[in-house]
Enzyme design. Structure first.
Site, PDB file in Angstrom:
ATOM      1  N   LEU A  66      24.568  64.238 -23.297  1.00 44.96           N
ATOM      2  CA  LEU A  66      25.488  65.057 -24.098  1.00 44.96           C
ATOM      3  C   LEU A  66      25.091  65.037 -25.567  1.00 44.96           C
ATOM      4  O   LEU A  66      24.335  64.172 -25.998  1.00 44.96           O
ATOM      5  CB  LEU A  66      26.905  64.497 -23.906  1.00 44.96           C
ATOM      6  CG  LEU A  66      27.379  64.570 -22.445  1.00 44.96           C
ATOM      7  CD1 LEU A  66      28.489  63.558 -22.169  1.00 44.96           C
ATOM      8  CD2 LEU A  66      27.831  65.985 -22.109  1.00 44.96           C
ATOM      9  N   PRO A  67      25.619  65.995 -26.354  1.00 46.41           N
ATOM     10  CA  PRO A  67      25.168  66.102 -27.741  1.00 46.41           C
ATOM     11  C   PRO A  67      25.440  64.875 -28.621  1.00 46.41           C
ATOM     12  O   PRO A  67      24.532  64.408 -29.306  1.00 46.41           O
ATOM     13  CB  PRO A  67      25.923  67.322 -28.282  1.00 46.41           C
ATOM     14  CG  PRO A  67      26.271  68.132 -27.074  1.00 46.41           C
ATOM     15  CD  PRO A  67      26.482  67.123 -25.972  1.00 46.41           C
ATOM     16  N   THR A  97      22.005  60.413 -27.425  1.00 48.97           N
ATOM     17  CA  THR A  97      21.853  59.565 -28.612  1.00 48.97           C
ATOM     18  C   THR A  97      23.194  59.509 -29.321  1.00 48.97           C
ATOM     19  O   THR A  97      23.680  60.531 -29.820  1.00 48.97           O
ATOM     20  CB  THR A  97      20.786  60.132 -29.579  1.00 48.97           C
ATOM     21  OG1 THR A  97      19.548  60.253 -28.894  1.00 48.97           O
ATOM     22  CG2 THR A  97      20.613  59.218 -30.783  1.00 48.97           C
ATOM     23  N   LYS A 172      16.824  53.473 -30.654  1.00 46.73           N
ATOM     24  CA  LYS A 172      16.670  54.927 -30.821  1.00 46.73           C
ATOM     25  C   LYS A 172      16.993  55.363 -32.249  1.00 46.73           C
ATOM     26  O   LYS A 172      16.257  56.133 -32.871  1.00 46.73           O
ATOM     27  CB  LYS A 172      17.586  55.648 -29.823  1.00 46.73           C
ATOM     28  CG  LYS A 172      17.676  57.147 -29.986  1.00 46.73           C
ATOM     29  CD  LYS A 172      16.366  57.846 -29.691  1.00 46.73           C
ATOM     30  CE  LYS A 172      16.456  59.328 -29.989  1.00 46.73           C
ATOM     31  NZ  LYS A 172      15.156  59.991 -29.863  1.00 46.73           N
ATOM     32  N   LYS A 247      22.213  64.435 -37.425  1.00 47.75           N
ATOM     33  CA  LYS A 247      23.152  63.583 -36.687  1.00 47.75           C
ATOM     34  C   LYS A 247      22.599  62.158 -36.553  1.00 47.75           C
ATOM     35  O   LYS A 247      23.299  61.178 -36.812  1.00 47.75           O
ATOM     36  CB  LYS A 247      23.395  64.166 -35.293  1.00 47.75           C
ATOM     37  CG  LYS A 247      24.320  63.334 -34.429  1.00 47.75           C
ATOM     38  CD  LYS A 247      24.173  63.640 -32.946  1.00 47.75           C
ATOM     39  CE  LYS A 247      22.894  63.090 -32.382  1.00 47.75           C
ATOM     40  NZ  LYS A 247      22.840  62.960 -30.935  1.00 47.75           N
TER      41      LYS A 247
HETATM   42  P1  NAD Z   1      21.831  70.388 -25.756  1.00 46.03           P
HETATM   43  O1  NAD Z   1      22.853  70.831 -26.722  1.00 46.03           O
HETATM   44  O2  NAD Z   1      20.733  71.312 -25.365  1.00 46.03           O
HETATM   45  O3  NAD Z   1      22.546  69.915 -24.389  1.00 46.03           O
HETATM   46  C1  NAD Z   1      23.820  69.336 -24.337  1.00 46.03           C
HETATM   47  C2  NAD Z   1      24.523  69.837 -23.083  1.00 46.03           C
HETATM   48  O4  NAD Z   1      25.801  69.193 -22.982  1.00 46.03           O
HETATM   49  C3  NAD Z   1      24.800  71.352 -23.106  1.00 46.03           C
HETATM   50  O5  NAD Z   1      24.381  71.924 -21.885  1.00 46.03           O
HETATM   51  C4  NAD Z   1      26.307  71.418 -23.270  1.00 46.03           C
HETATM   52  O6  NAD Z   1      26.883  72.568 -22.657  1.00 46.03           O
HETATM   53  C5  NAD Z   1      26.739  70.159 -22.570  1.00 46.03           C
HETATM   54  N1  NAD Z   1      28.085  69.704 -22.942  1.00 46.03           N
HETATM   55  C6  NAD Z   1      28.627  69.609 -24.181  1.00 46.03           C
HETATM   56  N2  NAD Z   1      29.885  69.140 -24.110  1.00 46.03           N
HETATM   57  C7  NAD Z   1      30.143  68.942 -22.795  1.00 46.03           C
HETATM   58  C8  NAD Z   1      31.278  68.468 -22.076  1.00 46.03           C
HETATM   59  N3  NAD Z   1      32.402  68.100 -22.704  1.00 46.03           N
HETATM   60  N4  NAD Z   1      31.194  68.410 -20.736  1.00 46.03           N
HETATM   61  C9  NAD Z   1      30.060  68.765 -20.087  1.00 46.03           C
HETATM   62  N5  NAD Z   1      28.963  69.208 -20.709  1.00 46.03           N
HETATM   63  C10 NAD Z   1      28.999  69.297 -22.051  1.00 46.03           C
HETATM   64  O7  NAD Z   1      21.231  69.023 -26.365  1.00 46.03           O
HETATM   65  P2  NAD Z   1      19.869  68.285 -25.956  1.00 46.03           P
HETATM   66  O8  NAD Z   1      18.764  68.754 -26.831  1.00 46.03           O
HETATM   67  O9  NAD Z   1      19.712  68.321 -24.482  1.00 46.03           O
HETATM   68  O10 NAD Z   1      20.205  66.791 -26.462  1.00 46.03           O
HETATM   69  C11 NAD Z   1      21.112  65.954 -25.776  1.00 46.03           C
HETATM   70  C12 NAD Z   1      21.060  64.563 -26.407  1.00 46.03           C
HETATM   71  O11 NAD Z   1      19.722  64.057 -26.364  1.00 46.03           O
HETATM   72  C13 NAD Z   1      21.487  64.514 -27.878  1.00 46.03           C
HETATM   73  O12 NAD Z   1      22.231  63.343 -28.098  1.00 46.03           O
HETATM   74  C14 NAD Z   1      20.158  64.475 -28.617  1.00 46.03           C
HETATM   75  O13 NAD Z   1      20.268  63.817 -29.883  1.00 46.03           O
HETATM   76  C15 NAD Z   1      19.291  63.679 -27.663  1.00 46.03           C
HETATM   77  N6  NAD Z   1      17.858  63.941 -27.749  1.00 46.03           N
HETATM   78  C16 NAD Z   1      17.369  65.207 -27.861  1.00 46.03           C
HETATM   79  C17 NAD Z   1      16.004  65.425 -27.956  1.00 46.03           C
HETATM   80  C18 NAD Z   1      15.434  66.817 -28.099  1.00 46.03           C
HETATM   81  O14 NAD Z   1      14.249  66.937 -28.414  1.00 46.03           O
HETATM   82  N7  NAD Z   1      16.198  67.862 -27.868  1.00 46.03           N
HETATM   83  C19 NAD Z   1      15.123  64.334 -27.909  1.00 46.03           C
HETATM   84  C20 NAD Z   1      15.641  63.057 -27.748  1.00 46.03           C
HETATM   85  C21 NAD Z   1      17.012  62.868 -27.672  1.00 46.03           C
END
Ligand code: NAD
Length: 299
Positions: A66-67, A97, A172, A247
């Protein structure tokens, strides 16, 4: 029989991670607030649930991606959350994260329901999620780590036990603290060098064979055209968004504040990313800080 794996949060990262679990032969039940993201997994054979509670009613293992902290709190502890219906003995793997304090708090609540939660944040980006080569930084007991490992190995290549619950998030957050600072450092130096008349590819080449060498310069250079496949060369699209970096730097700043530790460059880096996001660049790759410096100092 075979364990049923719940997956909640099927975004840029989670969508690929869930897909890799399916590819390794696991049965999945999924939930996301985005119908499009759910449908992509349903097309590959995943069962669809209507809430985190409905996932938890059935699953033996649940992965969440999740975000941010607030989403994790609500998906686990909220109304229709995972903990409202969880089966005793369920293994919970949160790869979002979030701040270490929230990770510990939610893990404590899970323990009250006789479930085990480990923090398993990742590095490796969307490319790593798709290829199944993520690094997982895992916080939890040694025994729980061994239980989690086979599932994490379906989604990643390096599975590292960091220590007790919360230490995965600590690792992280500290990694991304270095990353944010080094990206700004490389951007500042590349911008200065180019404006002083140096060819950007030549300058990057010097960095990468000298003491300025680092990931932000060598593999993710923020100056467009230096690397053929960088986010910068694609117009800062499709990488790790500035809003996510902002963030993560905020998590570092908050964690440092909570123990009274100074964070000179971390605070500055956080301020700069906050500004970049306020200028409407939050959705663009975090290396866009180069373009920001370049454009905002033109005559
Ligand atoms: P994203 O926004 O693409 O995905 C998040 C998903 O969570 C979305 O599909 C959203 O609809 C869903 N969501 C939000 N609230 C929800 C709820 N209440 N119930 C169910 N689903 C819900 O984000 P991402 O890029 O996949 O990143 C996710 C996490 O991973 C973050 O914490 C980010 O910091 C971390 N991260 C991202 C990357 C990257 O390169 N994108 C790399 C390492 C870590």
């Amino acid at each position: 029989g075979k364990p049923l794996i719940g997956f909640i949060g099927l975004g840029n990262m989670g969508g690929h991670q869930a897909m890799n679990l399916i590819k390794k032969g696991h049965n999945l039940v999924v939930f996301d607030v985005s119908k499009d993201n759910v449908n992509r997994l349903a097309d590959k054979g995943a069962k669809v649930a209507q809430s985190p509670a409905e996932v938890a009613k059935q699953a033996d293992v649940i992965v969440t991606m999740l975000p941010a902290s607030a989403h994790v709190k609500s998906v686990y502890c909220g109304e229709n959350g995972i903990l409202s219906t969880i089966k005793p003995g369920t293994l919970l793997l949160d790869s979002s994260t979030i701040d270490p304090a929230t990770a510990r708090e939610v893990a404590d609540k899970a323990a009250q329901h006789k479930a085990t939660m480990l923090d398993c944040p990742v590095s490796g980006g969307v490319g790593g999620a798709e290829a199944g080569t993520l690094t997982f930084m895992v916080g939890g007991s040694a025994g729980d780590f061994e239980k989690a490992k086979p599932y994490l190995e379906c989604m990643g290549k390096n599975i590292v036990h960091c220590g007790d619950v919360g230490t995965g998030q600590v690792a992280k957050v500290c990694n991304n603290l270095v990353l944010g600072i080094s990206m700004i450092g490389v951007s500042e130096a590349m911008n200065l060098g180019v404006k002083l008349g140096m060819d950007p590819k030549k300058l990057a080449g010097i960095f990468n064979t000298s003491s300025a060498r680092c990931w932000s310069s060598e593999l993710y250079n923020p100056c467009p055209g230096v690397l053929e496949n960088s986010a910068a060369t694609r117009g800062y699209t499709g990488g790790f968004g500035s809003a996510l970096m902002n963030k993560d730097l905020g998590l570092a700043v908050d964690s440092a504040k909570s123990i009274g530790e100074p964070l000179f460059l971390g605070n500055s880096a956080h301020q700069l990313y906050t500004l970049v996001c306020a200028k409407g660049e939050g959705h663009r790759d975090f290396s866009v800080v180069y373009e920001y410096l370049q454009k905002n100092n033109q005559d």
